[in-house]
Design an enzyme around this catalytic site. Structure first.
Site, PDB file in Angstrom:
ATOM      1  N   HIS A 114       0.825  -1.224   0.000  1.00 37.97           N
ATOM      2  CA  HIS A 114       0.000   0.000   0.000  1.00 37.97           C
ATOM      3  C   HIS A 114       0.851   1.262   0.000  1.00 37.97           C
ATOM      4  O   HIS A 114       0.345   2.351   0.247  1.00 37.97           O
ATOM      5  CB  HIS A 114      -0.945   0.000   1.217  1.00 37.97           C
ATOM      6  N   SER A 183      -7.583  -6.629   9.877  1.00 40.71           N
ATOM      7  CA  SER A 183      -9.017  -6.947  10.026  1.00 40.71           C
ATOM      8  C   SER A 183      -9.512  -7.812   8.866  1.00 40.71           C
ATOM      9  O   SER A 183     -10.606  -8.351   8.908  1.00 40.71           O
ATOM     10  CB  SER A 183      -9.823  -5.637  10.064  1.00 40.71           C
TER      11      SER A 183
HETATM   12  N1  APR Z   1      -2.152  -6.747  18.371  1.00 39.42           N
HETATM   13  C1  APR Z   1      -2.710  -7.484  17.356  1.00 39.42           C
HETATM   14  N2  APR Z   1      -3.742  -7.049  16.585  1.00 39.42           N
HETATM   15  C2  APR Z   1      -4.238  -5.826  16.879  1.00 39.42           C
HETATM   16  C3  APR Z   1      -3.729  -5.007  17.920  1.00 39.42           C
HETATM   17  C4  APR Z   1      -2.640  -5.516  18.669  1.00 39.42           C
HETATM   18  N3  APR Z   1      -2.096  -4.820  19.672  1.00 39.42           N
HETATM   19  N4  APR Z   1      -4.462  -3.851  17.959  1.00 39.42           N
HETATM   20  C5  APR Z   1      -5.367  -3.941  16.978  1.00 39.42           C
HETATM   21  N5  APR Z   1      -5.257  -5.128  16.338  1.00 39.42           N
HETATM   22  C6  APR Z   1      -6.033  -5.622  15.190  1.00 39.42           C
HETATM   23  C7  APR Z   1      -7.504  -5.279  15.233  1.00 39.42           C
HETATM   24  O1  APR Z   1      -8.245  -6.274  15.932  1.00 39.42           O
HETATM   25  C8  APR Z   1      -7.848  -5.271  13.724  1.00 39.42           C
HETATM   26  O2  APR Z   1      -8.254  -6.565  13.309  1.00 39.42           O
HETATM   27  O3  APR Z   1      -5.525  -4.968  14.056  1.00 39.42           O
HETATM   28  C9  APR Z   1      -6.535  -4.902  13.054  1.00 39.42           C
HETATM   29  C10 APR Z   1      -6.523  -3.516  12.456  1.00 39.42           C
HETATM   30  O4  APR Z   1      -7.471  -3.500  11.413  1.00 39.42           O
HETATM   31  P1  APR Z   1      -7.590  -2.209  10.477  1.00 39.42           P
HETATM   32  O5  APR Z   1      -7.630  -1.000  11.324  1.00 39.42           O
HETATM   33  O6  APR Z   1      -8.706  -2.489   9.516  1.00 39.42           O
HETATM   34  O7  APR Z   1      -6.209  -2.154   9.694  1.00 39.42           O
HETATM   35  P2  APR Z   1      -5.764  -3.030   8.444  1.00 39.42           P
HETATM   36  O8  APR Z   1      -6.365  -4.400   8.507  1.00 39.42           O
HETATM   37  O9  APR Z   1      -4.298  -2.935   8.375  1.00 39.42           O
HETATM   38  O10 APR Z   1      -6.417  -2.211   7.220  1.00 39.42           O
HETATM   39  C11 APR Z   1      -6.081  -2.650   5.917  1.00 39.42           C
HETATM   40  O11 APR Z   1      -7.257  -0.759   4.997  1.00 39.42           O
HETATM   41  O12 APR Z   1      -7.764   1.449   5.188  1.00 39.42           O
HETATM   42  C12 APR Z   1      -6.985   0.553   4.499  1.00 39.42           C
HETATM   43  O13 APR Z   1      -4.955   1.009   3.454  1.00 39.42           O
HETATM   44  C13 APR Z   1      -5.543   0.835   4.705  1.00 39.42           C
HETATM   45  O14 APR Z   1      -3.734  -0.755   4.853  1.00 39.42           O
HETATM   46  C14 APR Z   1      -5.013  -0.411   5.367  1.00 39.42           C
HETATM   47  C15 APR Z   1      -6.031  -1.470   5.000  1.00 39.42           C
END
Ligand code: APR
Length: 239
Positions: A114, A183
């Protein structure tokens, strides 16, 4: 959890959750980044064309936070760097994150699908440049020698992620696929687990809470990345 001792190629998909304990906001958790912004205003080409300054400010703020002294790689990033240096086979990190915490922890084989906060690219030549400070409308592009042609080197919604061919290649040959702190809401990253499984990989999901994708994985390691990832790396290195 059983980790066979004949694993050769490990692919690790990371998301915002692995950087959460380093103080970087995730996107969809409570008070996450998307709570305070209209995604399409700050993470789409249309949004950039409509209001470039809002987009520049959004990424300038995240770039400056990333370089602040209270943001550093955590034990999960460091454990993955140890895995890459000690594991006898290959370790490839595919990250959805745009921070540089994997690299700062010592990982080398990292695919930023990304994009990267510390990079920008020219809209005309597509040349990529490093940037640590503010990017604005008046930043001069060194290939065009004029202002107004630069954008953050970030993949916005509706755009094709970077290095997809390389990602397909490593998923085809991986025999252990680990998802950490994502997520599973955004494609194509959310489809990597089924691609890896189709090629016979063992799949593990590490997250602080179960996700809508959890049942696609052979096993789950539920808890904060900073405790669970070092534990998982120890299991892999000492099967
Ligand atoms: N340890 C492990 N997992 C964690 C922790 C932690 N301390 N804190 C949060 N999480 C998990 C949450 O439960 C969630 O499932 O991290 C995940 C974060 O999810 P998102 O906020 O949706 O981030 P991500 O999955 O990286 O999003 C993917 O979406 O918006 C776009 O480009 C953006 O790269 C991003 C993509």
């Amino acid at each position: 959890m059983i980790i066979p001792n004949n694993i050769q190629n490990i692919v690790i998909l990371t998301g915002a959750g692995i950087s959460a304990e380093s103080g970087i906001k995730t996107f969809r958790d409570q008070n996450g980044l998307w709570e305070n912004h209209d995604i399409m205003e700050v993470a789409s080409l249309d949004g950039f064309k409509k209001n470039p300054n809002l987009v520049f400010d959004f990424y300038n703020a995240r770039r400056s936070q990333l370089q602040s002294e209270n943001v550093a790689p955590n034990e999960a990033h460091k454990a993955l760097a140890t895995l890459e240096s000690k594991f006898k086979g290959t370790v490839t990190i595919i990250t959805q994150n745009v921070d540089d915490l994997h690299e700062r922890a010592g990982s080398h084989n990292v695919i930023h699908m990304h994009g990267e906060l510390l990079k920008m690219h020219c809209l005309k030549s597509l040349k990529v440049y490093s940037i640590k400070g503010k990017l604005t409308q008046s930043t001069i592009c060194s290939c065009c020698r004029q202002a107004g042609n630069l954008r953050p080197h970030i993949v916005w919604f509706g755009e094709v992620p970077y290095q997809i061919d390389k990602i397909d290649e490593v998923l085809k040959s991986c025999d252990l696929f680990i998802s950490i702190g994502t997520s599973g809401e955004v494609y194509p990253a959310a489809a990597f687990v089924s691609e890896a499984k189709n090629h016979g990989a063992i799949t593990i999901e590490q997250n602080i809470t179960p996700t809508k994708q959890s049942r696609q994985f052979d096993s789950q390691l539920t808890g904060p990345s900073t405790t669970e990832v070092p534990r998982l790396v120890k299991m892999i290195l000492n099967p």
